[in-house]
Design an enzyme around this catalytic site. Structure first.
Site, mmCIF file in Angstrom:
data_model
loop_
_atom_site.group_PDB
_atom_site.id
_atom_site.type_symbol
_atom_site.label_atom_id
_atom_site.label_comp_id
_atom_site.label_asym_id
_atom_site.label_seq_id
_atom_site.Cartn_x
_atom_site.Cartn_y
_atom_site.Cartn_z
ATOM 1 C CG ASN A 278 -1.723 -1.304 1.300
ATOM 2 O OD1 ASN A 278 -1.446 -2.123 2.177
ATOM 3 N ND2 ASN A 278 -2.633 -1.532 0.375
ATOM 4 C CE LYS B 277 -4.958 8.561 -1.666
ATOM 5 N NZ LYS B 277 -4.159 7.364 -1.572
ATOM 6 C CB ILE C 121 0.490 6.301 2.491
ATOM 7 C CG1 ILE C 121 1.931 6.525 2.953
ATOM 8 C CG2 ILE C 121 -0.214 5.254 3.343
ATOM 9 C CD1 ILE C 121 2.020 7.374 4.217
ATOM 10 C CB CYS C 122 -3.039 3.236 -0.971
ATOM 11 S SG CYS C 122 -4.753 2.865 -1.338
ATOM 12 C CG LEU C 123 -4.470 4.835 5.735
ATOM 13 C CD1 LEU C 123 -4.495 3.329 5.969
ATOM 14 C CD2 LEU C 123 -3.497 5.480 6.716
#
Lengths: 139, 168
Positions: free
Chosen positions: B97, B110, B104-106
């Site tokens: 992630n 978002k 960072i994909c969190l």
């Protein structure tokens, strides 16, 4: 005056804009190495403006953003040979004193600003008919 | 520069006075919206920076951490807390992630951001993400693919990267 966006977050914004292709159609830009955590070295391309000697030519450039970017402008270098008053004929480096967006650099200027201004400079009546090196020759 | 909002001043003070174990966030002197962050890799995760097969029986002393320490940078934009902080890893990390540039994909950074969240809760979420990689919502597709097909191998690489990049 708003919050000052730090260098790295500013470069991430520029990268995302470049990746989405939201920028000017005739110019593009991206990181030279996709895993460069410092985001210092960039590639740019300019599609030669129509009705000029540059029409249909594609120019590749390198752009180096130092630690002080965007307080200070990046250094710009043509990879493809080009005959322009603002470009050093020996090595392709753009003379910052001869391009207004570099000599009067503002924090809000971006790499896209520079590419668009260079393209406009190429199409300028004084420059659009300058004799050019053979297409595809590099420095 | 515009005066720093009270909310940011309070959060900064609390981060200094009541630090979260294993996490530090210190603002830059010349830009109080810009933080240097460090996060200790959670215990029993590939980011701990120790051989995971050893059973830990000793007392953990927070000021003598010998495992993986990940550096990040965090920026609070003008419209914070209406929009989330911007944050990325500065230390290279092998995680499904987190991409090659440390982004960072969190969800809480978002669509699931809420102004009720804070710097400290976001950093805790990131620390938790290190302990629970989610290859079904990847940002680094090559890492996620390996995580699904060869989890043992992926974890070994994550441990190796931790030793190489997060323990210097």
């Amino acid at each position: 005056m708003g919050a000052k966006v730090p260098r790295n977050f500013r470069l991430l914004e520029e990268l995302e804009k470049g990746e989405k292709g939201l920028g000017a159609e005739a110019c593009s830009y991206g990181l030279t190495e996709g895993d460069d955590l410092l985001m210092s070295n960039w590639n740019g391309t300019i599609l030669g403006p129509p009705h000029s000697v540059h029409e249909n030519r594609i120019y590749s450039l390198t752009m180096h953003c130092g630690a002080e970017y965007p307080d200070k402008p990046p250094t710009i270098k043509f990879q493809n040979q080009i005959n322009l008053p603002c470009v050093n004929p020996k090595n392709g480096v753009v003379d910052p004193s001869k391009l207004p967006c570099l000599s009067d650099w503002k924090y809000s200027n971006t790499m896209e600003t520079i590419l668009i201004e260079l393209r406009r400079y190429m199409a300028h009546p004084n420059h659009k008919k300058l004799p050019q090196p053979a297409e595809g020759s590099t420095y | 520069m515009a005066a720093l909002p009270k909310r940011i001043i309070k959060e900064t003070e609390r981060l200094a006075k009541e630090p979260v174990p294993g996490i530090s966030a210190v603002p830059h002197e010349d830009n109080l919206r810009y933080f240097d962050v460090s996060i200790h890799g959670p215990q029993t995760s590939p980011y701990e920076g120790r051989d995971g097969t050893v059973k830990h029986t000793h007392v953990h002393l927070s000021n003598v951490h010998v495992g993986g320490i990940f550096k990040l940078e965090l920026f609070l934009p003008d419209d914070y807390p209406m929009t989330p902080p911007k944050i990325r890893f500065l230390t290279k990390i092998y995680h499904p992630n987190i991409d090659k540039l440390g982004r960072i994909c969190l969800d809480v950074l978002k669509s699931n951001w809420s102004p009720a969240l804070q710097i400290r809760t976001i950093l805790l979420s990131i620390q938790a993400l290190l302990g629970a990689p989610n290859p079904d919502d990847p940002l680094a597709p090559d890492v996620a693919k390996r995580w699904k097909e060869d989890q043992e191998g992926a974890i070994a690489t994550a441990k190796e990267w931790t030793r190489t990049h997060a323990m210097t």
